[in-house]
Enzyme design. Structure first.
Site, short mmCIF file in Angstrom:
data_model
loop_
_atom_site.label_atom_id
_atom_site.label_comp_id
_atom_site.label_asym_id
_atom_site.label_seq_id
_atom_site.Cartn_x
_atom_site.Cartn_y
_atom_site.Cartn_z
N GLY A 228 0.83 -1.20 0.00
CA GLY A 228 0.00 0.00 0.00
C GLY A 228 0.86 1.25 0.00
N PHE A 229 0.19 2.40 0.14
CA PHE A 229 0.91 3.68 0.21
C PHE A 229 1.33 3.84 1.66
CE2 PHE A 229 0.50 8.55 -0.26
CZ PHE A 229 1.76 8.65 -0.81
N HIS A 230 2.51 3.24 1.98
CA HIS A 230 2.94 3.18 3.38
C HIS A 230 3.91 4.32 3.70
CE1 HIS A 230 6.87 1.10 2.66
NE2 HIS A 230 6.24 0.61 1.62
N LEU A 231 4.48 4.26 4.90
CA LEU A 231 5.19 5.43 5.43
C LEU A 231 6.35 5.92 4.56
CD1 LEU A 231 4.44 7.02 7.95
CD2 LEU A 231 6.23 5.84 9.18
N MET B 185 5.19 7.56 1.42
CA MET B 185 4.55 8.82 1.83
C MET B 185 5.61 9.89 2.10
SD MET B 185 1.74 7.99 4.67
CE MET B 185 0.78 6.51 4.48
#
Lengths: 94, 155
Positions: A17-20, A23
């Site tokens: 996913g769009f993880h840390l 990001m």
């Protein structure tokens, strides 16, 4: 503010996913542009230059995110930021 | 999901004694171990994995908050703990500021969605300066738990 207002829908490709880390890369890159940067998920829009706002997206793999950029460097911003969102890997997470 | 859904109450540390990045992560994992999680060499293994993740980029997200984390086979659901440093810890945060509030997460290998929802939850709470300030001022585990429990689900 002058400059084009551009929009593109990008599907999150990273299996985590769009993880840390993506990001952080996104927010850091977004901050380098004069353009305003927002991401929208299911109608909820957040400021793309702020980590805490990006974290609230909780976008899993396959989620469409609408990237909006507005300003003098919008064209370049759209390309650079789409690339980060669509990147399939950043997956050397221990 | 609320923070109280994954934070292990008994592992909360209202005043960290460690003052370095390595030290506070170790102290937080020890808190989870003392609360009944992990066995054998797992705690050390997890500390190393979290520090390795930090080397890829600090999880200090700014506003004095950091979210050190890793995936590990020893847990079958996402667990976490919260700790407060009164003096502040150098963490290479995005804003360069020392970290006072830490939320440490350990997730199973195959549940990225839970990890993302935990991040969402932490962010929603930490957007509120008053919430972060209250956490920093808390002096007991119970006070921190009550703050986490009262944090709004919506914004």
């Amino acid at each position: 503010m002058t400059g084009p207002s551009l929009q593109r829908t990008v599907i999150v490709a990273n299996p985590m996913g769009f993880h840390l880390r993506p990001m952080a890369a996104f927010a850091r890159r977004a901050a380098q542009f004069q353009s305003t940067v927002t991401l929208t998920k299911e109608g909820r829009r957040v400021n793309g230059k702020h980590m805490l706002e990006l974290m609230t997206l909780a976008a899993e793999q396959g989620t469409p995110l609408i990237l909006d950029v507005n300003g003098s460097d919008a064209t370049e911003a759209l390309e650079a930021l789409s690339e980060i969102l669509a990147a399939p890997t950043m997956d050397d997470d221990p | 999901m609320r923070m109280t859904d994954f934070v292990v109450r008994e592992a909360i540390i209202p005043e960290l004694t460690a003052t370095t990045k390595d030290g506070v992560i170790r102290e937080m994992i020890e808190g989870l171990r003392a609360a009944g999680y992990f066995k054998g060499g797992e705690p050390e293994d997890i500390v190393k994995a979290i520090l390795k993740r930090e080397q890829l980029g600090s999880t200090g997200i700014g506003r004095g908050v950091a979210i050190p984390h890793t995936k590990h086979n020893s847990v079958d659901r996402l667990i976490g703990t919260v700790a407060v440093s009164k003096v502040g810890v150098a963490f290479d945060s995005v804003d360069g500021e020392p970290v006072h509030v830490l939320v440490l997460l350990v997730s199973p290998q195959d549940r990225p969605g839970d990890h993302l929802r935990a991040l969402e939850n932490v962010a929603r709470s930490m957007r509120d300066d008053g919430f972060v300030r209250s956490l920093r001022q808390a002096t007991t585990r119970e006070q921190i738990w009550a703050l986490l429990d009262e944090a709004p689900l919506q914004w």
